[in-house]
Design a protein around this motif. Structure first.
Motif, PDB file in Angstrom:
ATOM      1  N   PHE A  84      44.866  -3.634 -28.014  1.00  0.00           N
ATOM      2  CA  PHE A  84      43.536  -3.081 -28.241  1.00  0.00           C
ATOM      3  C   PHE A  84      42.658  -3.461 -27.062  1.00  0.00           C
ATOM      4  O   PHE A  84      42.982  -4.379 -26.296  1.00  0.00           O
ATOM      5  CB  PHE A  84      42.927  -3.595 -29.554  1.00  0.00           C
ATOM      6  N   THR A  85      41.576  -2.719 -26.877  1.00  0.00           N
ATOM      7  CA  THR A  85      40.599  -3.038 -25.831  1.00  0.00           C
ATOM      8  C   THR A  85      39.224  -3.157 -26.464  1.00  0.00           C
ATOM      9  O   THR A  85      38.981  -2.658 -27.567  1.00  0.00           O
ATOM     10  CB  THR A  85      40.580  -1.970 -24.727  1.00  0.00           C
ATOM     11  N   LEU A  86      38.317  -3.812 -25.758  1.00  0.00           N
ATOM     12  CA  LEU A  86      36.958  -4.044 -26.250  1.00  0.00           C
ATOM     13  C   LEU A  86      35.962  -3.377 -25.317  1.00  0.00           C
ATOM     14  O   LEU A  86      35.880  -3.739 -24.136  1.00  0.00           O
ATOM     15  CB  LEU A  86      36.659  -5.543 -26.332  1.00  0.00           C
ATOM     16  N   PRO A  87      35.213  -2.393 -25.804  1.00  0.00           N
ATOM     17  CA  PRO A  87      34.217  -1.757 -24.938  1.00  0.00           C
ATOM     18  C   PRO A  87      33.015  -2.663 -24.725  1.00  0.00           C
ATOM     19  O   PRO A  87      32.741  -3.573 -25.519  1.00  0.00           O
ATOM     20  CB  PRO A  87      33.819  -0.508 -25.731  1.00  0.00           C
ATOM     21  N   ALA A  88      32.311  -2.427 -23.629  1.00  0.00           N
ATOM     22  CA  ALA A  88      31.023  -3.082 -23.410  1.00  0.00           C
ATOM     23  C   ALA A  88      29.978  -2.312 -24.213  1.00  0.00           C
ATOM     24  O   ALA A  88      29.985  -1.072 -24.224  1.00  0.00           O
ATOM     25  CB  ALA A  88      30.677  -3.079 -21.926  1.00  0.00           C
ATOM     26  N   ILE A  89      29.106  -3.013 -24.890  1.00  0.00           N
ATOM     27  CA  ILE A  89      28.188  -2.404 -25.855  1.00  0.00           C
ATOM     28  C   ILE A  89      26.738  -2.509 -25.381  1.00  0.00           C
ATOM     29  O   ILE A  89      26.286  -3.559 -24.943  1.00  0.00           O
ATOM     30  CB  ILE A  89      28.317  -3.088 -27.232  1.00  0.00           C
ATOM     31  N   GLY A 107      34.009   2.007 -22.337  1.00  0.00           N
ATOM     32  CA  GLY A 107      35.361   1.467 -22.285  1.00  0.00           C
ATOM     33  C   GLY A 107      36.128   2.033 -21.104  1.00  0.00           C
ATOM     34  O   GLY A 107      35.860   3.148 -20.650  1.00  0.00           O
ATOM     35  N   THR A 108      37.074   1.261 -20.607  1.00  0.00           N
ATOM     36  CA  THR A 108      37.931   1.727 -19.505  1.00  0.00           C
ATOM     37  C   THR A 108      39.398   1.673 -19.901  1.00  0.00           C
ATOM     38  O   THR A 108      40.275   1.707 -19.037  1.00  0.00           O
ATOM     39  CB  THR A 108      37.710   0.866 -18.250  1.00  0.00           C
ATOM     40  N   GLY A 109      39.685   1.564 -21.206  1.00  0.00           N
ATOM     41  CA  GLY A 109      41.072   1.463 -21.639  1.00  0.00           C
ATOM     42  C   GLY A 109      41.749   0.205 -21.145  1.00  0.00           C
ATOM     43  O   GLY A 109      42.969   0.150 -21.024  1.00  0.00           O
ATOM     44  N   SER A 133      39.483  -2.098 -16.374  1.00  0.00           N
ATOM     45  CA  SER A 133      38.581  -2.992 -15.643  1.00  0.00           C
ATOM     46  C   SER A 133      37.418  -3.403 -16.524  1.00  0.00           C
ATOM     47  O   SER A 133      36.477  -2.614 -16.727  1.00  0.00           O
ATOM     48  CB  SER A 133      38.057  -2.323 -14.364  1.00  0.00           C
ATOM     49  N   ALA A 134      37.487  -4.622 -17.038  1.00  0.00           N
ATOM     50  CA  ALA A 134      36.370  -5.143 -17.825  1.00  0.00           C
ATOM     51  C   ALA A 134      35.127  -5.268 -16.962  1.00  0.00           C
ATOM     52  O   ALA A 134      33.998  -5.094 -17.436  1.00  0.00           O
ATOM     53  CB  ALA A 134      36.745  -6.497 -18.420  1.00  0.00           C
ATOM     54  N   GLY A 135      35.307  -5.575 -15.675  1.00  0.00           N
ATOM     55  CA  GLY A 135      34.164  -5.704 -14.772  1.00  0.00           C
ATOM     56  C   GLY A 135      33.421  -4.401 -14.603  1.00  0.00           C
ATOM     57  O   GLY A 135      32.184  -4.375 -14.568  1.00  0.00           O
ATOM     58  N   LEU A 136      34.154  -3.295 -14.496  1.00  0.00           N
ATOM     59  CA  LEU A 136      33.510  -1.990 -14.368  1.00  0.00           C
ATOM     60  C   LEU A 136      32.733  -1.645 -15.631  1.00  0.00           C
ATOM     61  O   LEU A 136      31.595  -1.173 -15.566  1.00  0.00           O
ATOM     62  CB  LEU A 136      34.547  -0.910 -14.079  1.00  0.00           C
ATOM     63  N   ALA A 137      33.336  -1.889 -16.797  1.00  0.00           N
ATOM     64  CA  ALA A 137      32.644  -1.617 -18.061  1.00  0.00           C
ATOM     65  C   ALA A 137      31.363  -2.443 -18.156  1.00  0.00           C
ATOM     66  O   ALA A 137      30.312  -1.942 -18.584  1.00  0.00           O
ATOM     67  CB  ALA A 137      33.565  -1.923 -19.244  1.00  0.00           C
TER      68      ALA A 137
END
Length: 205
Positions: A37-42, A53-55, A58-62
């Protein structure tokens, strides 16, 4: 005793394998191929929630996009949503026909309009009566080419909200189809100047 179902792991492939073997769903940071699973930035403007979300790519991009949106979306956005919800009865009373009501609300939410969602002013208390579809607005567009991909964002937005589209005979169907399905279309030499609502007049350069 704690019985975890989810885990977030940073830079530990062995831990990922152990957790998966126990049936635990894993988010492996910046390793999308290992993620269950992935966690979107909110961005939270309760009740408006925007998720980026970026799937897992890249958490940094989100996070960077979330920060930009935080600056863009005013704090009053949630109150605007609540105000629109509370005024549903007023909208229905003023615009009993669903299509007319939808067009009026869409017009009120366009950039610079009374309920512009990106306007930092708190407009949540403004009544529906302040926005009427009986307002006459005529916008003339000169099209540089017959390719609908050459429409500017503003032109595409206006077409999407127009009550009717008047046009020259040489305007192609591919561009006319960018208007709402229920918008009136009228080929004419010159548009009527007194029709209520938003009329977009299209002419080829």
């Amino acid at each position: 005793m704690c019985d975890p179902r989810l885990a977030i792991v940073v830079d530990d492939d062995a831990a990922v394998a152990r957790l998966k073997a126990r049936g635990i769903l894993v988010n492996a940071v910046d390793r999308p191929e290992l993620c269950d699973f992935t966690l979107p930035a909110i961005v939270d403007r309760d009740p408006v929630i925007v998720a980026v979300g970026t799937g897992g790519a890249s958490a940094g991009l989100a996070a960077a996009l979330r920060q930009r949106l935080e600056a863009l979306l005013p704090a009053s956005l949630g109150r605007l949503a609540e105000g629109l919800f509370a005024s549903r009865a007023a909208w229905r009373a003023r615009y009993p026909e669903a299509g007319e009501r939808r067009r009026a609300i869409a017009a009120a939410l366009t950039p610079g309009a009374i309920y512009d969602p990106l306007d930092p002013r708190d407009t949540s208390g403004m009544p529906a009566e302040q926005m009427g579809s009986d307002t006459v607005t005529l916008v003339t567009m000169t099209l540089p080419s017959p390719d609908p991909d050459d429409l500017t964002l503003r032109q595409a937005r206006l077409l999407a909200n127009a009550d009717r589209v008047t046009h020259g005979a040489d305007v192609p169907a591919a561009i006319l189809n960018r208007a709402r399905a229920d918008a009136d279309r009228l080929a004419c030499a010159a548009p009527p100047a007194d029709l209520p609502g938003l009329t977009v007049d299209l002419r080829m350069a």
